[in-house]
Design an enzyme around this catalytic site. Sequence first.
Site, PDB file in Angstrom:
ATOM      1  N   GLN A  11       0.812  -1.214   0.000  1.00  0.00           N
ATOM      2  CA  GLN A  11       0.000   0.000   0.000  1.00  0.00           C
ATOM      3  C   GLN A  11       0.845   1.263   0.000  1.00  0.00           C
ATOM      4  OE1 GLN A  11      -3.847   0.220   2.188  1.00  0.00           O
ATOM      5  NE2 GLN A  11      -2.942  -1.385   3.438  1.00  0.00           N
ATOM      6  N   TYR A 125       3.504 -10.225  15.745  1.00  0.00           N
ATOM      7  CA  TYR A 125       3.650  -9.142  14.760  1.00  0.00           C
ATOM      8  C   TYR A 125       4.258  -7.903  15.398  1.00  0.00           C
ATOM      9  CZ  TYR A 125       2.390  -5.243  11.744  1.00  0.00           C
ATOM     10  OH  TYR A 125       2.434  -4.096  10.983  1.00  0.00           O
TER      11      TYR A 125
END
Length: 312
Positions: A11, A125
């Site tokens: 993105q 993460y």
Amino acid sequence: MKLLVCGAGGQVGQALVVQAASLGYQAIAMGHDALDITRSDQVDTALARHRPDLLINAAAYTNLDHAEAEVAQARAVNARGPGNLARAAASFGIPLFHVSSDYVFSGAPGRPLRETDPTEPTGVYGATRLAGEQAIQTTHEQHLILRTSWVYGLYGNNFVKTMLKLGGKANELFVVDDQIGCPTRAQSIARVLVQLAHRYQLLGSLEWGTYHYCSREPCSWHAFAVAIFEQAVRHGLLSRSPRVWPISSERLPRRAPRPAWSVLDCERIERTFGIVPRSWRNELPHVIQLLGELPARPFHPAPSRVPYRVYR
């Protein structure tokens, strides 16, 4: 100025290439197929071949739930990769800009999170993203780490595009309302990074370190979804909006924990560089309008981050 963009297929990476070109910079776009940042030899070869003036890393392993099982892969991309880039950038004498995440924090609700607040990631993460930051900080003095949150935009997989896809099929959606953050447009993140690159070109240096950047006006995922559908109907992307019901996170269990609070304090970047974040409510309509004008592209739901349940 020549910029080498890692993670150019994502993105922020795609938006970076577009933003850089709009200012006349040469952007060398390198996706995973062209440059695997977990391979130090590939990083060295890329820098030696292209000789960029600045290295920008927008590459990351972002699948939260899969990261809980694929620890080695997440650590390789999010921790070892940035370390490789920092070492190589230092050896070539060029700065490194790195995009990081709000998930380095625990997400305990309260005031907006500052750069100096304790980092206490609750999942793999977030822990690997924090390790990537630390690898850069200890390896290369000329670094700028930009933490951001809830990224959406024209490219790749994200919450907005997933909601639009589901909105044309579902009659009802349940979206969590107890996770609060600031939806941030990928193009705005890219614009900030290119502005900082321009500043570096003019001055030959920057005030290096870690900065926060996200849009103004915190909201829940539920409120964001409602706004997405309102804009989609207004711009003709959907003929009608599905009913969007709030749901608690505990009723939508996921393997990886999500921060309840992802609101970043952007005072430092505003004070240091004069960069003032915009409201997501002002930016979302532009993204919706542009998505309606772009040719349809196949995409998949945003991997593991989208907190919703569908009822047809």
